[in-house]
Design a protein around this motif. Structure first.
Motif, short mmCIF file in Angstrom:
data_model
loop_
_atom_site.label_atom_id
_atom_site.label_comp_id
_atom_site.label_asym_id
_atom_site.label_seq_id
_atom_site.Cartn_x
_atom_site.Cartn_y
_atom_site.Cartn_z
N SER A 5 -7.09 -41.07 -33.82
CA SER A 5 -7.04 -39.62 -34.06
C SER A 5 -6.04 -38.96 -33.12
CB SER A 5 -8.41 -38.99 -33.88
OG SER A 5 -9.30 -39.45 -34.86
N GLU A 6 -6.07 -39.38 -31.87
CA GLU A 6 -5.13 -38.82 -30.88
C GLU A 6 -3.69 -39.12 -31.30
OE1 GLU A 6 -5.50 -37.43 -27.60
OE2 GLU A 6 -7.65 -37.12 -27.89
N ASP A 7 -3.45 -40.34 -31.76
CA ASP A 7 -2.10 -40.73 -32.17
C ASP A 7 -1.65 -39.90 -33.38
OD1 ASP A 7 0.25 -42.37 -31.99
OD2 ASP A 7 -0.47 -43.45 -33.75
N ARG A 8 -2.54 -39.71 -34.36
CA ARG A 8 -2.20 -38.90 -35.54
C ARG A 8 -1.87 -37.47 -35.14
NH1 ARG A 8 -6.57 -41.49 -37.88
NH2 ARG A 8 -7.83 -39.61 -37.72
N LEU A 9 -2.68 -36.90 -34.24
CA LEU A 9 -2.42 -35.54 -33.77
C LEU A 9 -1.07 -35.46 -33.05
CD1 LEU A 9 -5.86 -34.32 -32.39
CD2 LEU A 9 -4.56 -33.32 -34.27
N PHE A 13 1.90 -33.04 -34.38
CA PHE A 13 2.44 -31.95 -33.57
C PHE A 13 3.91 -32.18 -33.24
CE2 PHE A 13 -2.05 -30.82 -32.48
CZ PHE A 13 -2.00 -29.53 -32.98
N GLN A 14 4.29 -33.42 -33.00
CA GLN A 14 5.70 -33.73 -32.76
C GLN A 14 6.53 -33.42 -33.99
OE1 GLN A 14 5.58 -37.78 -31.42
NE2 GLN A 14 5.00 -37.22 -29.33
N ALA A 15 6.02 -33.78 -35.16
CA ALA A 15 6.74 -33.50 -36.40
C ALA A 15 6.89 -32.00 -36.62
CB ALA A 15 6.01 -34.14 -37.59
N LEU A 16 5.85 -31.26 -36.32
CA LEU A 16 5.87 -29.81 -36.54
C LEU A 16 6.63 -29.05 -35.44
CD1 LEU A 16 2.25 -29.33 -37.85
CD2 LEU A 16 4.39 -29.24 -39.17
N ALA A 17 7.08 -29.75 -34.42
CA ALA A 17 7.84 -29.09 -33.35
C ALA A 17 9.22 -28.65 -33.84
CB ALA A 17 7.99 -30.03 -32.16
N ARG A 21 11.26 -28.78 -40.22
CA ARG A 21 10.07 -29.45 -40.76
C ARG A 21 8.94 -28.45 -40.99
NH1 ARG A 21 12.23 -33.85 -37.54
NH2 ARG A 21 10.94 -33.36 -35.72
N ARG A 22 8.79 -27.47 -40.10
CA ARG A 22 7.77 -26.42 -40.34
C ARG A 22 8.10 -25.65 -41.61
NH1 ARG A 22 8.42 -25.67 -34.80
NH2 ARG A 22 9.52 -23.69 -35.14
N ALA A 23 9.38 -25.38 -41.83
CA ALA A 23 9.78 -24.66 -43.05
C ALA A 23 9.50 -25.52 -44.30
CB ALA A 23 11.25 -24.28 -42.98
N ILE A 24 9.72 -26.81 -44.19
CA ILE A 24 9.42 -27.71 -45.31
C ILE A 24 7.93 -27.69 -45.61
CG2 ILE A 24 9.33 -30.15 -46.01
CD1 ILE A 24 12.06 -30.48 -44.52
N VAL A 25 7.11 -27.77 -44.58
CA VAL A 25 5.65 -27.72 -44.77
C VAL A 25 5.26 -26.39 -45.40
CG1 VAL A 25 3.43 -27.60 -43.55
CG2 VAL A 25 5.08 -29.40 -42.99
N ALA A 26 5.85 -25.30 -44.93
CA ALA A 26 5.55 -23.98 -45.50
C ALA A 26 5.92 -23.94 -46.97
CB ALA A 26 6.28 -22.89 -44.74
N ARG A 27 7.08 -24.49 -47.33
CA ARG A 27 7.50 -24.51 -48.74
C ARG A 27 6.55 -25.37 -49.57
NH1 ARG A 27 7.44 -25.78 -53.03
NH2 ARG A 27 9.07 -25.90 -54.61
N LEU A 28 6.14 -26.51 -49.03
CA LEU A 28 5.26 -27.41 -49.77
C LEU A 28 3.85 -26.83 -49.93
CD1 LEU A 28 6.39 -30.86 -48.38
CD2 LEU A 28 6.86 -29.89 -50.65
N SER A 29 3.52 -25.86 -49.11
CA SER A 29 2.20 -25.23 -49.27
C SER A 29 2.10 -24.46 -50.58
CB SER A 29 1.90 -24.31 -48.08
OG SER A 29 2.71 -23.16 -48.13
N LEU A 56 7.86 -36.33 -41.43
CA LEU A 56 6.60 -35.71 -41.90
C LEU A 56 5.70 -36.75 -42.56
CD1 LEU A 56 8.06 -32.38 -43.31
CD2 LEU A 56 6.59 -32.62 -41.29
N GLU A 57 6.30 -37.69 -43.29
CA GLU A 57 5.52 -38.79 -43.90
C GLU A 57 4.89 -39.66 -42.83
OE1 GLU A 57 6.99 -40.58 -48.01
OE2 GLU A 57 8.64 -40.40 -46.57
N GLU A 58 5.68 -40.04 -41.82
CA GLU A 58 5.17 -40.88 -40.73
C GLU A 58 4.01 -40.20 -40.00
OE1 GLU A 58 6.11 -44.06 -39.66
OE2 GLU A 58 7.10 -44.09 -41.60
N ALA A 59 4.04 -38.87 -39.96
CA ALA A 59 2.98 -38.10 -39.30
C ALA A 59 1.79 -37.89 -40.23
CB ALA A 59 3.53 -36.75 -38.84
#
Length: 119
Positions: A5-9, A13-17, A21-29, A56-59
């Motif tokens: 769980s720690e590793d996934r988090l 968080f590294q991906a969303l830094a 990538r945050r914009a991609i996640v926002a668009r995919l929402s 983002l996939e790796e995360a």
């Protein structure tokens, strides 16, 4: 929390830094999209967008499927729920601390007001 769980988090968080990538996640929402659709608002290549999607996939934040010739990218809601759950634990602790502080300040205010009225 276990090591997985720690590793996934950490990976999430590294991906969303990264702001792209945050914009991609926002668009995919708003729904699945192809790499080309995700690349439209950015002044970067589709290859760069593909690398961001790979992170983002790796995360575990997104997945890709195949739909004939299309390979849409999908947001992975369970991964976001895990992040939200982790954040909420700490938010709730701090909210309780602020409520306690508010109570102490209110009591101090009442004490000061009461002393001023006696004068």
């Amino acid at each position: 929390m276990n090591a997985d769980s720690e590793d996934r988090l950490d990976r999430a968080f590294q991906a969303l830094a990264d702001p792209v990538r945050r914009a991609i996640v926002a668009r995919l929402s708003t729904g699945p999209a192809t790499v080309n659709e995700l690349a439209e608002p950015f002044a970067i290549t589709t290859q760069a967008i593909s690398r961001h999607i790979h992170v983002l996939e790796e995360a575990g934040l997104v997945t890709r499927t195949r739909d004939a010739q299309r390979r849409p990218v999908h947001l992975e809601p369970s991964a976001l729920e895990e992040l939200t759950s982790w954040i909420d634990r700490y938010r709730l602790v701090h909210e309780q601390q602020y409520r306690s502080l508010d109570s102490v300040l209110a009591d101090l205010g009442d004490t000061v007001t009461h002393k001023e009225k006696k004068k």
